[in-house]
Design an enzyme around this catalytic site. Structure first.
Site, PDB file in Angstrom:
ATOM      1  N   GLY A 189       0.944  -1.159  -0.087  1.00 37.43           N
ATOM      2  CA  GLY A 189       0.027   0.155   0.005  1.00 37.43           C
ATOM      3  C   GLY A 189       0.863   1.108   0.030  1.00 37.43           C
ATOM      4  NE  ARG A 190       4.019   2.327  -4.658  1.00 37.15           N
ATOM      5  CZ  ARG A 190       3.820   1.134  -5.191  1.00 37.15           C
ATOM      6  NH1 ARG A 190       3.689   0.005  -4.720  1.00 37.15           N
ATOM      7  NH2 ARG A 190       4.113   0.758  -6.602  1.00 37.15           N
ATOM      8  CG  MET A 191       0.654   2.362   4.092  1.00 40.27           C
ATOM      9  SD  MET A 191       0.595   4.084   5.023  1.00 40.27           S
ATOM     10  CE  MET A 191       0.679   3.626   6.538  1.00 40.27           C
TER      11      MET A 191
END
Length: 211
Positions: A189-191
């Site tokens: 999640g691009r976290m």
């Protein structure tokens, strides 16, 4: 060419806030050892970014040849484009990207020359072909008419230095003395996890950055 639908989700690992080493070099060593153990191709390859007197950034791949207690060492021609940049502006940054492990490391700081004895000792360890190549490349980054000229010069030097290839004084090592290091671990999640070390005096401050 539209690449907006090309993406992947990063799932390989994480980087926790707690339990980090006091200096970035221990974490870098651990990540580097894991990259070597995973048989990644040339895990010691790093992108070197410099900016010279013209204020135009330049980047290229060089090979880390030593990890020291204060930074990383690489070797090149002092008169090369990168060497000229460093003469004008000694501040630079290197980037390691280990795609299979979804990790990158940025190391920034000031570049200094290593001493001649150390450079000469490393040059003596290089394969003969690489030693000759250093002489052929003088002046490195210079314009050459064609490849045939390079091959002819290589053959001539091979004959001239049949017994031993001498150490070229125009070639040697640089050490990037690190004052900032950022470790990036890809997450879903691009976290992403991003931890930055910054040196203040003799101590390192660690902080988490937003992805």
């Amino acid at each position: 060419m539209d690449l907006s639908d090309h993406r992947q989700s990063y799932q390989q690992g994480s980087l926790a806030d707690l339990g980090l080493p006091d200096t970035p070099f221990h974490l870098f060593q651990a990540w580097f050892d894991e990259a070597v153990a995973a048989n990644l191709p040339e895990p010691y390859a790093m992108s070197l970014a410099t900016c010279g007197a013209d204020n135009r950034p330049s980047v290229r791949i060089v090979l880390m040849r030593e990890l020291t207690e204060q930074g990383v060492v690489f070797y090149t021609n002092y008169g090369s484009a990168k060497g000229q940049d460093i003469d004008s502006n000694p501040y630079a940054e290197v980037l390691f990207f280990w795609q299979a492990q979804e990790r990158q490391v940025r190391l920034a700081g000031k570049i200094t020359k290593v001493d001649v004895a150390k450079s000469a000792a490393y040059f003596a360890k290089r394969p003969r072909e690489s030693q000759l190549g250093a002489w052929v490349s003088q002046p490195q980054s210079g314009v050459v008419e064609n490849r045939a000229y390079m091959e002819q010069k290589f053959a001539e030097l091979d004959k001239q230095y049949a017994d031993n290839v001498p150490y070229p004084e125009f070639w040697g090592g640089y050490e990037l003395v690190v004052d900032t290091a950022e470790f990036w671990q890809g997450r879903a999640g691009r976290m992403h996890d991003r931890m930055r070390y910054q040196k203040h005096g003799d101590t390192w401050q660690v902080e988490r950055l937003l992805p």
